[in-house]
Design an enzyme around this catalytic site. Structure first.
Site, PDB file in Angstrom:
ATOM      1  N   HIS A 147      -9.152   8.626  20.294  1.00 47.77           N
ATOM      2  CA  HIS A 147      -8.483   9.512  19.336  1.00 47.77           C
ATOM      3  C   HIS A 147      -9.143  10.875  19.474  1.00 47.77           C
ATOM      4  CE1 HIS A 147      -6.423  11.093  15.936  1.00 47.77           C
ATOM      5  NE2 HIS A 147      -7.371  10.896  15.040  1.00 47.77           N
ATOM      6  N   GLU A 191      13.454  -5.678  -3.008  1.00 47.51           N
ATOM      7  CA  GLU A 191      14.376  -4.678  -2.463  1.00 47.51           C
ATOM      8  C   GLU A 191      13.677  -3.449  -1.882  1.00 47.51           C
ATOM      9  OE1 GLU A 191      17.402  -5.352  -1.923  1.00 47.51           O
ATOM     10  OE2 GLU A 191      17.351  -7.235  -3.030  1.00 47.51           O
TER      11      GLU A 191
END
Length: 341
Positions: free
Chosen positions: A109, A228
């Site tokens: 990184h 949901e």
């Protein structure tokens, strides 16, 4: 113009064969790179601080383990596989005093190099090899004869062999089996931070929590809100991951498709896009990096407070109970989870 994709034929392990490579740290990426390189015939040693819990683990895998400074001194290529904020202190104490011309520093990184918390001497190569997947996947794919797509980048190349070493490393961990793309430390760092903050972590979790809160405040059962707004997200993400956004839309109902293309832009509207641009500007300017580095220097108080605040969100309790009804799902505890060195 599409990026060039490097594969096995573009890389040669001979650029590592007569070298000693040191993996500093034996956490997620460190252990995977070390094991894959070892299995590829590369001489690998491990560097760890005295008392590290990873020492017996590394030894049990057949590695010779040295104090970090000695590992750096013995190695030709040094992979700094430690968290961003630990990198600077480690470099100053153990890596810098043991560097000499001709060595190669490798990162997965770009944060420390790009934001100059680490400033290597000009007489060493500085490269990046960054698999686009967690360490356990890098290891598993290698063992299956496959690989994880990876990035390479060259920051300094005094030896004129930095790219060959980067490609050899990528081949040694299995990356060239899948495909390797060249980038820069700047591009990898800035896109990675932006993606984490605006979409993958910050954006996604805030959207989930906002949706959950909207339904619960409107009187719907918390369990329904959880299903949901969080549980079913994996189904959608898996479809996107496998076939792209259009592929996902092919697999969902007409009603869901219409809601997607018609209502989605109302949620991610121009105000949200403007805020995303602001987030990107803060990443590019170094404002976020300075804030994060400052946070580490002042005891991580805000960071800890915000994490605990998130853990107390009602969706966590509801989710814990509902996941208990799903025997097929692997359960994970967040207690004591942190990056290893």
């Amino acid at each position: 113009m599409p990026a060039k994709i490097y594969t096995d034929k573009d890389a040669d392990l001979k650029h590592l064969k007569n070298k000693t490579v040191a993996v500093i740290g034996f956490g997620s990426q460190g252990h995977a790179h070390a094991l894959n390189l070892k299995d590829s015939g590369v001489k690998v040693i491990i560097g760890l601080y005295k008392g590290s819990k990873s020492i017996p683990v590394a030894k049990s895998k057949g590695f010779k383990v040295y104090p970090t400074g000695e590992a750096v001194r013995l190695a030709d290529v040094i992979f700094v596989a430690v968290p961003d904020l630990k990198s600077a202190g480690l470099y100053k104490a153990d890596i810098k005093p043991n560097l000499c011309p001709g060595k190669t520093l490798l990162y997965s990184h770009g944060f420390a190099i790009h934001f100059k918390t680490v400033v290597p001497p000009k007489n060493v190569n500085v490269i990046m090899v960054a698999p686009k997947g967690p360490g356990h996947i890098v290891r598993r794919q290698y063992l299956e004869g496959k690989g994880v797509p990876s990035l390479i980048a060259i920051y300094q190349n005094p030896g004129k062999d930095a790219k060959k070493i980067a490609l050899a490393w990528a081949k040694g961990i299995g990356g060239t089996r899948a495909g390797v793309i060249e980038t820069t430390f700047k591009e990898e760092t800035e896109t990675d931070l932006f993606g984490e903050q605006a979409v993958l972590c910050g954006g996604a979790t805030a959207l989930i929590q906002a949706g959950y809160e909207t339904l619960v405040k409107a009187g719907y059962q918390p369990e329904m809100a959880y299903f949901e707004c969080l549980h079913e997200l994996k189904l959608i993400v898996d479809l996107i991951n496998e076939a792209g956004i259009s592929g996902m839309r092919f697999s969902i109902s007409e009603t869901a498709k219409y809601g997607d293309v018609r209502i989605g832009p109302r949620i991610i509207n121009n105000r949200v896009r403007a805020e995303m641009k602001k987030v990107l500007t803060e990443v590019q300017s170094g404002k976020f990096a300075r804030e994060w580095i400052g946070e580490s220097r002042t005891g991580m108080k805000r960071y800890t407070r915000l994490l605990k605040q998130g853990q107390r969100h009602p969706i966590e309790k509801v989710g814990e109970r509902l996941r208990g009804l799903m025997p097929w799902m692997k359960k994970r505890s967040i207690k004591g989870v942190q990056a290893a060195y």
